[in-house]
Motif scaffolding. Sequence first.
Motif, PDB file in Angstrom:
ATOM      1  N   ARG A 100       0.823  -1.198   0.000  1.00  0.00           N
ATOM      2  CA  ARG A 100       0.000   0.000   0.000  1.00  0.00           C
ATOM      3  C   ARG A 100       0.862   1.255   0.000  1.00  0.00           C
ATOM      4  O   ARG A 100       1.957   1.295   0.570  1.00  0.00           O
ATOM      5  CB  ARG A 100      -0.930   0.034   1.219  1.00  0.00           C
ATOM      6  N   LYS A 115       5.092   5.100   2.110  1.00  0.00           N
ATOM      7  CA  LYS A 115       5.381   6.455   2.591  1.00  0.00           C
ATOM      8  C   LYS A 115       6.028   6.423   3.970  1.00  0.00           C
ATOM      9  O   LYS A 115       6.985   7.160   4.248  1.00  0.00           O
ATOM     10  CB  LYS A 115       4.100   7.268   2.617  1.00  0.00           C
ATOM     11  N   HIS A 116       5.490   5.563   4.854  1.00  0.00           N
ATOM     12  CA  HIS A 116       6.071   5.446   6.197  1.00  0.00           C
ATOM     13  C   HIS A 116       7.511   4.961   6.129  1.00  0.00           C
ATOM     14  O   HIS A 116       8.399   5.486   6.824  1.00  0.00           O
ATOM     15  CB  HIS A 116       5.237   4.492   7.056  1.00  0.00           C
ATOM     16  N   ASP A 156       0.495   4.065   1.578  1.00  0.00           N
ATOM     17  CA  ASP A 156       0.760   4.660   2.887  1.00  0.00           C
ATOM     18  C   ASP A 156       1.893   3.949   3.612  1.00  0.00           C
ATOM     19  O   ASP A 156       2.671   4.571   4.343  1.00  0.00           O
ATOM     20  CB  ASP A 156      -0.513   4.666   3.740  1.00  0.00           C
TER      21      ASP A 156
END
Length: 550
Positions: free
Chosen positions: A3, A8-9, A5
């Motif tokens: 995913r 991104k983390h 997100d």
Amino acid sequence: MIRADIVKHYKTVHTWTGVTCGLALFIAFYAGALTMFQEPIARWASPPAVGVAAVSLDDAPRLLELVAAAHPEARRQGMTLHLRGHENEPARVTWEEDKPHQAGQPHEHTHWWATLKHDGTLLAKQEEPSELAEFINGVHMRVGIPQPWGSYLMGAVSLLYGVALIAGVIILLPSLVKDFLALRIGKNLKRMWQDAHNVVGIAAFPFHLVIAVTSTAWGFGGPLWSAQESVIFGGRQQAVMKRDFERWLPPKPTGDAGVMMPPAQLLQRLNAQVPDFEPKVMIFKNFGDKAAAVKFVGAERGYVGDTTFGGVMLSAVTGELVNDRARPSRQDPDRRASTTIFALHTGEYGGVTITWAYFFLGFSGAWLFYSGNLLWIETRRKKALKGGEVEQSRSTRLLGSATVGVCLGCVAGISLTIVAAKWLHGRVVDLNHWHELVYYAVFLGSVAWAFAWGAARSAVHLLWLCAAATMAIPLTTLIALLFPVLGMWAHSSAATIGVDVVASIGAFCFAWMAIATTRRIRSGPADSIWSIRRANGRTVSHEAAVMPAE
């Protein structure tokens, strides 16, 4: 599919762990690349001496007997008989003697070498060897910070380095097939640097993972061992290690005289009993005693790792095998594991191919951390432009100055301290201490210069300093040849000439970088910290916005 997100983390984790540890890792990797040729550097820096060839192996028994008679402490400490004849081996026989020791102070030694005069009598001289190569290795392992704090720091840095590696791989997984070997060259230089950063990181990922794991183990090995000794073993592990250590010690002297077998015959006995072992030196303990022993230090063909701290021990009287449990094929599993870890980190396997591979991987790793900081700075610039800002933030400018000062200060400092090995020899009392003074003076001076002049201007200045300092290495050798009255030397072996050749190539590379950087700071985006032009309060065009500093 991962995913967006989550990616991104992990990108945030990769960025901040990399930026936090990047400067320390640059120093460790740049100095570490040089340690792959630690011995050639030591040979280049060592002054000429009588040499190993001055005494043949057939005459070595007489030399050993004379040393043992004139220097009784050499019997106890051990006399080293050198077999290779390198420039950093001043004579056929060397040994150490204890200095007077004061309570609370570390034990120190004096170094001696001995040879035979033309009339067959002993010539012994006290002379401290060059520790230049050891100093560079200390910069590599602890970024120049004294023990134990330097090791603790690099243990923490290496742990975060491993986290950054894993996070970086996860970031690239969604586009790995498409972007792995992509190197998009064009106006968008940030994309090109990003592609190069990704290619170097992924291609060398196994190497970096090995370095991260082994460095973490070294950095925290002492504290972890002490903790498990107290919590798990209750002091029993130390007793076991002490017993194992005593197994590697030579037999205790009996007090009865014994006839020593000549070194040439001992080498034949070694070859007959351990044919795959290649010795570098022979260390005689309790010479002249009936229980005298000789330890052969070297490497075993077909096994990873050097047996610097072990080897094969024979009786110096009979030539019979006393102990060979320290050679790789006979080591206990736990010691074999530690030897393998050590060798995987230092590249002590695979011969010259692995040595050169680790050398280039070390330099590519240093570039990886340098480019990572540049990419972070450029990303901040683009974010600032989107927010309507024209100038870079103070934190970005400070990181840019720190990146230039620390990285280029390390390069220039190491080059100049190598040069000092010849220029300061015989002119200062403690040359090894001066190696530290030269390095830290140049390093700290470079950092101060970078903050005073800013990243853009100081990058040009310090790159020219790196070029000049590195070119001074072969120029020093040339000057030694042309002006022998200066008291310097120029060895003629392939290993020492190789040091000059590689330094010359490095100097031209730094000069090319200085010229390219000069062009960049004059014509690059005005809102970049890598430019000496000012944005004059206006927003730059979109084309300039996508043009990075690099």
